[in-house]
Design an enzyme around this catalytic site. Structure first.
Site, PDB file in Angstrom:
ATOM      1  N   SER A 121       0.815  -1.217   0.000  1.00  0.00           N
ATOM      2  CA  SER A 121       0.000   0.000   0.000  1.00  0.00           C
ATOM      3  C   SER A 121       0.851   1.271   0.000  1.00  0.00           C
ATOM      4  O   SER A 121       0.319   2.368   0.082  1.00  0.00           O
ATOM      5  CB  SER A 121      -0.937   0.000   1.209  1.00  0.00           C
ATOM      6  OG  SER A 121      -0.201  -0.152   2.410  1.00  0.00           O
ATOM      7  N   LYS A 126     -18.747  29.478 -28.663  1.00  0.00           N
ATOM      8  CA  LYS A 126     -19.038  28.798 -27.399  1.00  0.00           C
ATOM      9  C   LYS A 126     -18.214  29.311 -26.220  1.00  0.00           C
ATOM     10  O   LYS A 126     -17.026  29.595 -26.341  1.00  0.00           O
ATOM     11  CB  LYS A 126     -18.789  27.290 -27.541  1.00  0.00           C
ATOM     12  CG  LYS A 126     -19.789  26.574 -28.418  1.00  0.00           C
ATOM     13  CD  LYS A 126     -21.234  26.646 -27.944  1.00  0.00           C
ATOM     14  CE  LYS A 126     -21.490  25.762 -26.756  1.00  0.00           C
ATOM     15  NZ  LYS A 126     -21.351  24.322 -27.063  1.00  0.00           N
ATOM     16  N   THR A 157     -40.371  27.165  -8.656  1.00  0.00           N
ATOM     17  CA  THR A 157     -40.646  25.822  -8.141  1.00  0.00           C
ATOM     18  C   THR A 157     -40.976  25.016  -9.398  1.00  0.00           C
ATOM     19  O   THR A 157     -41.555  25.559 -10.347  1.00  0.00           O
ATOM     20  CB  THR A 157     -41.840  25.794  -7.157  1.00  0.00           C
ATOM     21  OG1 THR A 157     -43.022  26.184  -7.852  1.00  0.00           O
ATOM     22  CG2 THR A 157     -41.621  26.735  -5.976  1.00  0.00           C
ATOM     23  N   HIS A 158     -40.593  23.759  -9.403  1.00  0.00           N
ATOM     24  CA  HIS A 158     -40.754  22.913 -10.610  1.00  0.00           C
ATOM     25  C   HIS A 158     -40.061  23.529 -11.824  1.00  0.00           C
ATOM     26  O   HIS A 158     -40.469  23.279 -12.961  1.00  0.00           O
ATOM     27  CB  HIS A 158     -42.236  22.666 -10.941  1.00  0.00           C
ATOM     28  CG  HIS A 158     -43.064  22.260  -9.768  1.00  0.00           C
ATOM     29  ND1 HIS A 158     -43.274  20.953  -9.413  1.00  0.00           N
ATOM     30  CD2 HIS A 158     -43.716  23.015  -8.841  1.00  0.00           C
ATOM     31  CE1 HIS A 158     -44.038  20.896  -8.318  1.00  0.00           C
ATOM     32  NE2 HIS A 158     -44.305  22.139  -7.950  1.00  0.00           N
ATOM     33  N   TYR A 169      -9.068  -6.287  12.989  1.00  0.00           N
ATOM     34  CA  TYR A 169      -8.496  -5.852  11.722  1.00  0.00           C
ATOM     35  C   TYR A 169      -8.597  -6.940  10.656  1.00  0.00           C
ATOM     36  O   TYR A 169      -8.404  -8.123  10.920  1.00  0.00           O
ATOM     37  CB  TYR A 169      -7.023  -5.445  11.899  1.00  0.00           C
ATOM     38  CG  TYR A 169      -6.382  -5.010  10.587  1.00  0.00           C
ATOM     39  CD1 TYR A 169      -6.542  -3.710  10.121  1.00  0.00           C
ATOM     40  CD2 TYR A 169      -5.666  -5.916   9.801  1.00  0.00           C
ATOM     41  CE1 TYR A 169      -5.996  -3.315   8.912  1.00  0.00           C
ATOM     42  CE2 TYR A 169      -5.121  -5.524   8.592  1.00  0.00           C
ATOM     43  CZ  TYR A 169      -5.289  -4.230   8.140  1.00  0.00           C
ATOM     44  OH  TYR A 169      -4.753  -3.841   6.947  1.00  0.00           O
ATOM     45  N   SER A 208     -14.966  26.011 -27.417  1.00  0.00           N
ATOM     46  CA  SER A 208     -15.148  24.766 -28.146  1.00  0.00           C
ATOM     47  C   SER A 208     -14.088  24.707 -29.237  1.00  0.00           C
ATOM     48  O   SER A 208     -13.668  25.736 -29.762  1.00  0.00           O
ATOM     49  CB  SER A 208     -16.540  24.753 -28.767  1.00  0.00           C
ATOM     50  OG  SER A 208     -16.558  23.931 -29.915  1.00  0.00           O
ATOM     51  N   LYS A 241      -8.223   3.611   2.303  1.00  0.00           N
ATOM     52  CA  LYS A 241      -7.425   4.802   2.011  1.00  0.00           C
ATOM     53  C   LYS A 241      -7.653   5.367   0.616  1.00  0.00           C
ATOM     54  O   LYS A 241      -7.845   6.576   0.451  1.00  0.00           O
ATOM     55  CB  LYS A 241      -5.948   4.512   2.248  1.00  0.00           C
ATOM     56  CG  LYS A 241      -5.609   4.503   3.730  1.00  0.00           C
ATOM     57  CD  LYS A 241      -4.238   3.968   3.979  1.00  0.00           C
ATOM     58  CE  LYS A 241      -4.207   2.913   5.051  1.00  0.00           C
ATOM     59  NZ  LYS A 241      -5.189   1.830   4.975  1.00  0.00           N
ATOM     60  N   ASN A 256      -1.832  -2.347  13.287  1.00  0.00           N
ATOM     61  CA  ASN A 256      -3.297  -2.180  13.277  1.00  0.00           C
ATOM     62  C   ASN A 256      -3.729  -0.902  13.996  1.00  0.00           C
ATOM     63  O   ASN A 256      -4.589  -0.166  13.505  1.00  0.00           O
ATOM     64  CB  ASN A 256      -3.977  -3.400  13.898  1.00  0.00           C
ATOM     65  CG  ASN A 256      -3.667  -4.671  13.113  1.00  0.00           C
ATOM     66  OD1 ASN A 256      -3.136  -4.595  12.016  1.00  0.00           O
ATOM     67  ND2 ASN A 256      -3.991  -5.823  13.687  1.00  0.00           N
ATOM     68  N   GLN A 269      -7.444  -2.026   4.269  1.00  0.00           N
ATOM     69  CA  GLN A 269      -6.451  -1.231   3.541  1.00  0.00           C
ATOM     70  C   GLN A 269      -7.119  -0.469   2.388  1.00  0.00           C
ATOM     71  O   GLN A 269      -6.608   0.547   1.936  1.00  0.00           O
ATOM     72  CB  GLN A 269      -5.352  -2.162   3.021  1.00  0.00           C
ATOM     73  CG  GLN A 269      -4.258  -1.481   2.243  1.00  0.00           C
ATOM     74  CD  GLN A 269      -3.053  -2.378   2.059  1.00  0.00           C
ATOM     75  OE1 GLN A 269      -2.304  -2.628   2.994  1.00  0.00           O
ATOM     76  NE2 GLN A 269      -2.864  -2.899   0.859  1.00  0.00           N
ATOM     77  N   GLU A 308     -19.690  22.065 -14.647  1.00  0.00           N
ATOM     78  CA  GLU A 308     -20.072  20.721 -15.109  1.00  0.00           C
ATOM     79  C   GLU A 308     -19.187  19.645 -14.469  1.00  0.00           C
ATOM     80  O   GLU A 308     -19.656  18.575 -14.099  1.00  0.00           O
ATOM     81  CB  GLU A 308     -19.966  20.641 -16.633  1.00  0.00           C
ATOM     82  CG  GLU A 308     -21.042  21.447 -17.333  1.00  0.00           C
ATOM     83  CD  GLU A 308     -20.801  21.516 -18.839  1.00  0.00           C
ATOM     84  OE1 GLU A 308     -21.598  20.944 -19.577  1.00  0.00           O
ATOM     85  OE2 GLU A 308     -19.809  22.138 -19.257  1.00  0.00           O
ATOM     86  N   ASN A 360     -18.179  27.697 -22.523  1.00  0.00           N
ATOM     87  CA  ASN A 360     -18.787  26.583 -21.789  1.00  0.00           C
ATOM     88  C   ASN A 360     -18.470  26.612 -20.290  1.00  0.00           C
ATOM     89  O   ASN A 360     -17.341  26.896 -19.899  1.00  0.00           O
ATOM     90  CB  ASN A 360     -18.302  25.248 -22.373  1.00  0.00           C
ATOM     91  CG  ASN A 360     -18.729  25.071 -23.821  1.00  0.00           C
ATOM     92  OD1 ASN A 360     -19.797  25.538 -24.221  1.00  0.00           O
ATOM     93  ND2 ASN A 360     -17.891  24.412 -24.606  1.00  0.00           N
TER      94      ASN A 360
END
Ligand code: ARG
Length: 457
Positions: A23, A283, A155-156, A317, A277, A325, A110, A322, A290, A285
């Site tokens: 590790s 463009k 709303t909606h 343990y 773009s 992480k 451990n 392991q 995003e 963006n």
């Protein structure tokens, strides 16, 4: 090479097994915590007479030397070591000889790995909390700047009632404030020391676990040694707090993406936080927003991965652990980056008040205020609601908005109507009169801003 733990086996593992088992390529990032933990352990061993004070001093100096050399780049990680714990002990023993071999008295990897991870995540928790504070400050500053900029509230995703952009932004400040609380709460359970739990059962040596906890700035010790080495709740809690934080950033991102579209054009992102773009010259963006939205899925995945890894594990343990992480490190790295980018994106974002105003003027978002005005003239709300609905339908049929209808038309529906109605349905009035706590009036938003600033201070 034979392992440090060679004993009942010859320690000569297959190369593929070493690669699979090791590790160090990801836990080496905890070297500071590993060494600091070992220094506290050596000091405790010395203080309790388990080793001599001179030996403890030598171990601490040796560990400090390793820390300095790793910090300066003089010493490189040996990637053939199984993990960071074995690496540090190996270098210490190379440098100090037999004294180095005494460090691992009364502890196990451990409890050591559990300690390292707690210390590392506590530090990262602090770093991320600082970034969340920066973001709250950026959002609050923008809210202050736009506290009287009228926009449609939805709303909606349908235009609903007029609000200010400042009010809308402060909703995010409140969400982020809760994220900060969650991080602080998680920190309480992270800063509890497992060191001294040893492999699982505690130890026969006369150790002082509280001495080590104090030295490491941890406010308590794990009260059961099996739990101490098995517990990864603090990592799950952090992942869960980070997932919720990312959910907030993702919703904010979604709105920024919508608002900066040509269909809305409520905000303009700085060139520094947009991309072009490769084919369409026009463009601009919102890639940063995003990507934050996209990376949210990744952090949720990390949470799911750790929950799933832990779900069937017997105490204490198991090597499965392991796997904790990479999941939590990925989440921490991702969230730190998202927060940094978000602060800059928000700081440099500008609103386009004319477009917000225009959209607010087109959606009958003052219909509730029309009904409320009639209620104030004595009509029951449901009756007022019905008349307002009929007036909206009339407007739609005639291609008008409520403000355009002459008083004579209003009076066809109720003789309660007077000239005063026009003031009541003016969008500026609709906003200014929503003075309830938490509402959209300038005074209410200012109170929200002061509250957030107090909480941050
Ligand atoms: N590299 C291990 C981990 O990350 C350290 C603990 C190893 N303990 C053991 N008994 N094999 O979990």
């Amino acid at each position: 090479m034979a392992k440090m733990w060679a004993g009942v086996t010859d320690g000569n593992t297959a190369q593929i097994a070493d690669d699979f088992n090791s590790s160090i390529r990801f836990d080496s990032r905890m070297y500071r915590q590993d060494i600091t933990g070992s220094m506290a352990h050596a000091a405790m061993l010395g203080a309790r007479g388990i080793i001599t004070e001179a030996e403890a001093g030598a171990l601490i100096d040796g560990l400090q030397g390793i820390l300095d050399d790793l910090d300066s780049g003089k010493l490189a990680f040996d990637m053939t070591c199984e993990d960071i714990h074995m690496f540090v002990e190996q270098v210490l023993t190379q440098r100090l000889g037999d004294v180095g071999k005494k460090l691992h008295t009364a502890r196990s990897r451990n409890d050591q790995v559990a300690l390292d991870l707690r210390l590392y995540l506590a530090e990262k928790n602090g770093d991320m909390a600082a970034l969340v504070k920066d973001l709250i400050a950026a959002v609050t500053d923008k809210a202050e700047q736009y506290k009287d900029t009228i926009m449609p509230g939805y709303t909606h995703l349908q235009r609903a009632q007029p609000i200010t952009f400042g009010h809308h932004l402060m909703a995010y400040a409140m969400m982020l404030l809760r994220d900060l609380e969650r991080l602080a709460d998680c920190q309480k359970r992270t800063l509890v020391s497992p060191i001294g739990c040893c492999a699982l059962a505690g130890t026969t040596y006369d150790t002082d676990r509280r001495f080590e906890a104090d030295k490491l700035g941890m406010h308590d010790i794990c009260r059961n040694s099996l739990d101490g080495v098995s517990d990864r709740d603090f990592a799950v809690e952090l992942l869960s707090a980070l997932s919720i934080l990312m959910m907030h950033l993702s919703r904010f991102s979604e709105e920024i993406i919508l608002w900066s579209s040509w269909e809305f054009k409520f905000v303009q992102l700085s060139d520094a936080y947009t991309t072009g773009s490769s084919i369409m010259p026009q463009k601009k963006n919102p890639d940063m927003a995003e990507l934050v939205r996209g990376k949210t899925g990744r952090v949720y995945g990390d949470l799911m991965a750790l929950l799933t890894t832990l779900k069937g594990l017997p105490l204490a343990y198991n090597k499965d652990m392991q796997e904790d992480k990479e999941a939590i490190f990925d989440a921490v790295d991702t969230v730190e980056m998202c927060l940094k980018v978000f602060v800059g994106m928000v700081e440099t974002l500008t609103a386009i008040p004319e477009n917000m105003k225009k959209a607010a003027g087109e959606g009958f978002i003052n219909a509730t205020d029309l009904a409320d005005w009639m209620v104030k003239q004595g009509l029951p709300f449901r009756s007022a609601y019905k008349i307002a609905g009929q007036l909206v339908a009339r407007c739609m049929a005639e291609g008008k908005v409520l403000e355009d209808l002459p008083l004579s038309v209003y009076r066809e529906y109720s003789d309660l109507f007077t000239e005063d109605v026009y003031h009541a349905i003016d969008l500026a009035t609709c906003v200014a009169t929503r003075i309830s706590e938490g509402g959209t009036s300038v005074a209410s938003v200012e109170a929200q801003i002061s509250y957030v600033k107090e909480q941050l201070a």
